[in-house]
Write a protein that holds these residues in place. Structure first.
Motif, PDB file in Angstrom:
ATOM      1  N   THR A  99       0.755  -1.524   0.228  1.00  0.00           N
ATOM      2  CA  THR A  99      -0.055  -0.009   0.099  1.00  0.00           C
ATOM      3  C   THR A  99       0.816   1.330   0.128  1.00  0.00           C
ATOM      4  OG1 THR A  99      -0.137   0.292   2.391  1.00  0.00           O
ATOM      5  CG2 THR A  99      -1.716  -1.101   1.510  1.00  0.00           C
ATOM      6  N   SER A 100       0.018   2.191  -0.141  1.00  0.00           N
ATOM      7  CA  SER A 100       0.682   3.743  -0.159  1.00  0.00           C
ATOM      8  C   SER A 100       1.074   3.974   1.471  1.00  0.00           C
ATOM      9  CB  SER A 100      -0.050   4.832  -0.820  1.00  0.00           C
ATOM     10  OG  SER A 100      -1.394   4.950   0.008  1.00  0.00           O
ATOM     11  N   ARG A 124      -6.544   5.632   5.214  1.00  0.00           N
ATOM     12  CA  ARG A 124      -6.962   5.467   3.965  1.00  0.00           C
ATOM     13  C   ARG A 124      -5.851   5.115   2.690  1.00  0.00           C
ATOM     14  NH1 ARG A 124      -6.037  10.750   2.065  1.00  0.00           N
ATOM     15  NH2 ARG A 124      -5.084  11.987   3.582  1.00  0.00           N
ATOM     16  N   ALA A 125      -5.118   4.031   3.062  1.00  0.00           N
ATOM     17  CA  ALA A 125      -3.963   3.721   2.244  1.00  0.00           C
ATOM     18  C   ALA A 125      -4.612   3.173   1.090  1.00  0.00           C
ATOM     19  CB  ALA A 125      -3.088   2.743   2.906  1.00  0.00           C
ATOM     20  N   ARG A 126      -3.937   3.439  -0.153  1.00  0.00           N
ATOM     21  CA  ARG A 126      -4.489   2.815  -1.525  1.00  0.00           C
ATOM     22  C   ARG A 126      -3.550   1.448  -1.781  1.00  0.00           C
ATOM     23  NH1 ARG A 126      -1.812   5.540  -4.479  1.00  0.00           N
ATOM     24  NH2 ARG A 126      -1.242   7.183  -3.192  1.00  0.00           N
ATOM     25  N   LEU A 168      -6.885   0.362   4.952  1.00  0.00           N
ATOM     26  CA  LEU A 168      -7.378   0.679   3.896  1.00  0.00           C
ATOM     27  C   LEU A 168      -8.749   1.517   3.964  1.00  0.00           C
ATOM     28  CD1 LEU A 168      -7.174  -2.648   1.917  1.00  0.00           C
ATOM     29  CD2 LEU A 168      -5.605  -0.952   2.037  1.00  0.00           C
ATOM     30  N   GLY A 169      -8.974   2.292   4.922  1.00  0.00           N
ATOM     31  CA  GLY A 169     -10.317   2.955   5.218  1.00  0.00           C
ATOM     32  C   GLY A 169     -11.286   2.085   5.733  1.00  0.00           C
ATOM     33  N   ARG A 170     -12.158   2.647   6.586  1.00  0.00           N
ATOM     34  CA  ARG A 170     -13.322   1.866   7.094  1.00  0.00           C
ATOM     35  C   ARG A 170     -14.007   1.047   6.018  1.00  0.00           C
ATOM     36  NH1 ARG A 170     -14.487   2.568  12.502  1.00  0.00           N
ATOM     37  NH2 ARG A 170     -15.454   0.570  12.227  1.00  0.00           N
ATOM     38  N   GLY A 171     -14.347  -0.146   6.491  1.00  0.00           N
ATOM     39  CA  GLY A 171     -15.253  -0.906   5.526  1.00  0.00           C
ATOM     40  C   GLY A 171     -14.228  -1.560   4.484  1.00  0.00           C
ATOM     41  N   GLY A 172     -12.786  -1.493   4.680  1.00  0.00           N
ATOM     42  CA  GLY A 172     -11.820  -1.957   3.596  1.00  0.00           C
ATOM     43  C   GLY A 172     -11.675  -3.276   3.412  1.00  0.00           C
ATOM     44  N   SER A 173     -12.312  -4.209   4.355  1.00  0.00           N
ATOM     45  CA  SER A 173     -12.005  -5.672   3.952  1.00  0.00           C
ATOM     46  C   SER A 173     -12.747  -5.904   2.640  1.00  0.00           C
ATOM     47  CB  SER A 173     -12.874  -6.537   4.924  1.00  0.00           C
ATOM     48  OG  SER A 173     -12.250  -6.254   6.269  1.00  0.00           O
ATOM     49  N   ASP A 174     -13.679  -5.187   2.096  1.00  0.00           N
ATOM     50  CA  ASP A 174     -14.400  -5.437   0.906  1.00  0.00           C
ATOM     51  C   ASP A 174     -13.247  -5.194  -0.203  1.00  0.00           C
ATOM     52  OD1 ASP A 174     -16.939  -5.792   1.847  1.00  0.00           O
ATOM     53  OD2 ASP A 174     -17.531  -3.551   1.580  1.00  0.00           O
ATOM     54  N   LEU A 175     -12.423  -4.237  -0.098  1.00  0.00           N
ATOM     55  CA  LEU A 175     -11.489  -3.897  -1.008  1.00  0.00           C
ATOM     56  C   LEU A 175     -10.274  -5.037  -1.140  1.00  0.00           C
ATOM     57  CD1 LEU A 175      -9.995  -1.953  -3.060  1.00  0.00           C
ATOM     58  CD2 LEU A 175      -9.227  -0.848  -1.210  1.00  0.00           C
ATOM     59  N   THR A 176     -10.031  -5.424   0.358  1.00  0.00           N
ATOM     60  CA  THR A 176      -8.957  -6.525   0.172  1.00  0.00           C
ATOM     61  C   THR A 176      -9.682  -7.858  -0.623  1.00  0.00           C
ATOM     62  OG1 THR A 176      -8.445  -6.049   2.508  1.00  0.00           O
ATOM     63  CG2 THR A 176      -7.888  -8.052   1.888  1.00  0.00           C
ATOM     64  N   THR A 184     -17.177   2.406  -1.040  1.00  0.00           N
ATOM     65  CA  THR A 184     -16.858   3.075  -2.324  1.00  0.00           C
ATOM     66  C   THR A 184     -15.854   2.548  -2.918  1.00  0.00           C
ATOM     67  OG1 THR A 184     -18.020   4.921  -1.263  1.00  0.00           O
ATOM     68  CG2 THR A 184     -17.431   5.074  -3.528  1.00  0.00           C
ATOM     69  N   GLN A 185     -14.634   2.614  -2.618  1.00  0.00           N
ATOM     70  CA  GLN A 185     -13.369   2.332  -3.066  1.00  0.00           C
ATOM     71  C   GLN A 185     -13.155   1.036  -3.609  1.00  0.00           C
ATOM     72  OE1 GLN A 185     -13.727   3.665  -0.339  1.00  0.00           O
ATOM     73  NE2 GLN A 185     -12.083   5.190   0.532  1.00  0.00           N
ATOM     74  N   ALA A 186     -13.783   0.087  -2.875  1.00  0.00           N
ATOM     75  CA  ALA A 186     -13.996  -1.467  -3.427  1.00  0.00           C
ATOM     76  C   ALA A 186     -14.509  -1.544  -4.613  1.00  0.00           C
ATOM     77  CB  ALA A 186     -14.513  -2.281  -2.247  1.00  0.00           C
ATOM     78  N   VAL A 187     -15.708  -0.869  -4.603  1.00  0.00           N
ATOM     79  CA  VAL A 187     -16.340  -0.777  -5.871  1.00  0.00           C
ATOM     80  C   VAL A 187     -15.674  -0.257  -7.247  1.00  0.00           C
ATOM     81  CG1 VAL A 187     -18.613  -0.364  -7.029  1.00  0.00           C
ATOM     82  CG2 VAL A 187     -18.530  -0.660  -4.607  1.00  0.00           C
ATOM     83  N   ALA A 188     -15.023   0.945  -6.782  1.00  0.00           N
ATOM     84  CA  ALA A 188     -14.234   1.428  -7.971  1.00  0.00           C
ATOM     85  C   ALA A 188     -13.216   0.439  -8.427  1.00  0.00           C
ATOM     86  CB  ALA A 188     -13.632   2.820  -7.537  1.00  0.00           C
TER      87      ALA A 188
END
Ligand code: ASP
Ligand code: MG
Length: 412
Positions: free
Chosen positions: A103-104, A109-111, A147-155, A212-216
């Motif tokens: 990640t960054s 709120r890392a990318r 990765l920001g709140r809710g970030g497990s979706d992104l993982t 949102t980031q996960a959907v993007a």
């Protein structure tokens, strides 16, 4: 098939929930599939970790906050892996770092910059089911970043992309994505499918089903998402590029965001550079702007109004007041008792009259529209916060979303 299955906080809230999830995974494996599991922290444990930090330090450093928050997910990985082993399933827990998620340095709120899932592939090849901690990765210098709140979706979505998985299933306590938040609109119904763009609009308008980031990320990497309920066998919602549906409603779903404030600058000069100055100042301070309205100029003066997150009001107020002085404007008005309601649907593309129907639904219940914003697939209205839930239900109703009766023939 290779599946990525992500289980949210409420699906792993207690040891017995974790045991049920383990059984669910066992069933999928017994059908001959491979699974990479991604988990959230148990129940509300991330909130409790935040509370612990705040009890000690008003503004903790980003690095230490992430070192703290990442532990919630680690607890779940170890517990689930040991339960799987007890069921006779070879399993191994992985931190984000061990899963190869780089990640960054934006702590909190890392990318995700890159993914090297070599250890996960190795485990799979050896017949071991990996259980990966969601919500976290590692920076180039070895620090944990979340990765920001809710970030497990992104993982989960990022791993599904990197591993070229056949499916990414996101399990939670809701049966997928609904036409509206069922707590506000009781006759809301689950949607069988929607497009990335619709889901992006919904997620960013306040629907909390997916980050949102996960959907993007899913959109950018064409990962098909299947959002479904952990402990009920409902079909859930499929989110993909352009779902093939025989008939398309003008509006797919409605969303509400109550945490909005309206800011207006009255009587500023109607000359080039005014909006640029105002919005650059806000951008420099990390304040995100949503709807913007500029009035038709009168006497070489303009009114400019925009919306922000209500949390940003104190900071925005002083910045906007400074701008008013610089611009010799007349007044600043701030209303932090508004809400945004939105109607979303890719079916409205090229279909006239949809906005008028949204406005009429509000007018019929005597709700005043303060601001309007549109995109190709969204119509948003700012209304008084006390009217917002009623307005949302009226729009839901006006488009027949409870029974999904408002359909038009798909032109294709
Ligand atoms: N545990 C983190 C949170 O509550 C990440 C997640 O659940 O996706 O935000
Ligand atoms: Mg959570």
């Amino acid at each position: 098939m290779l599946l990525v299955q992500k289980f949210g906080g409420s699906s792993v809230a207690t040891p017995s929930h974790i045991a049920e999830v383990a059984k669910k995974i066992q069933q999928v494996l017994s059908r001959g599939h491979q699974v990479v599991v991604v988990v959230s922290a148990m129940g509300d444990s991330t909130d409790h970790l935040v509370d612990l930090a705040e009890a000690l330090v008003a503004i903790p450093s980003g690095r230490e906050m992430d070192a703290l928050l990442c532990t919630g997910e680690l607890v779940t990985t170890a517990l689930l892996a040991m339960k799987l082993e007890q069921l006779g399933i070879p399993a191994r827990s992985f931190s984000g770092s061990q899963a190869g998620i780089h990640t960054s340095y934006d702590f909190g709120r890392a990318r995700i910059e890159s993914i090297d899932p070599a250890l996960l592939r190795k485990a799979l090849a050896a017949g071991i089911t990996p259980v990966v901690a969601g919500f976290q990765g590692v920076t180039a210098t070895g620090d944990v970043a979340t990765l920001g709140r809710g970030g497990s979706d992104l993982t989960a979505i990022a791993l599904a992309g990197a591993l070229n998985a056949d499916r990414c299933e996101i399990y939670s306590d809701v049966a997928g994505v609904y036409t509206a938040d069922p707590r506000i609109v009781p006759d809301a119904v689950p949607l069988s499918c929607l497009s990335y763009d619709e889901m992006l609009e919904l997620a960013s308008q306040g629907a909390q089903v997916l980050q949102t980031q996960a959907v993007a990320y899913a959109k950018g990497n064409q990962v098909v998402i299947h959002a479904r309920s952990t402990f009920h066998d409902e079909p859930g919602t499929q989110i993909e590029a352009e779902p093939v549906i025989p008939v398309k409603p003008a509006v797919t779903a409605v969303a509400i965001n109550r945490h909005v404030a309206k800011v207006g600058l009255l009587g500023v000069p109607d000359s080039p550079g005014v909006a640029a100055l105002l919005f650059s100042v806000l951008a420099e301070h990390g304040i995100n702007i949503e709807l913007v309205i500029q009035s038709v100029s009168h006497d070489n003066l303009n009114d400019i109004a925009f919306t922000i997150d209500e949390q940003d009001v104190p900071r925005a107020r002083s910045l906007v007041e400074q701008c008013l002085v610089t611009l010799h404007g007349k007044a600043v008005v701030i209303d932090d008792k508004v809400a945004k309601i939105s109607a979303i649907g890719s079916g409205m593309l090229g279909q006239p009259g949809v906005a008028a129907r949204v406005f009429k639904a509000l007018a019929d219940s005597d709700i005043n529209i303060q601001m309007i914003g549109t995109s190709e697939i969204k119509i948003s209205c700012i209304v008084a916060r006390q009217d917002a839930e009623k307005g949302l239900a009226e729009i839901h109703n006006a488009f027949g979303l409870n029974g999904l009766v408002d359909v038009i023939e798909d032109p294709q």
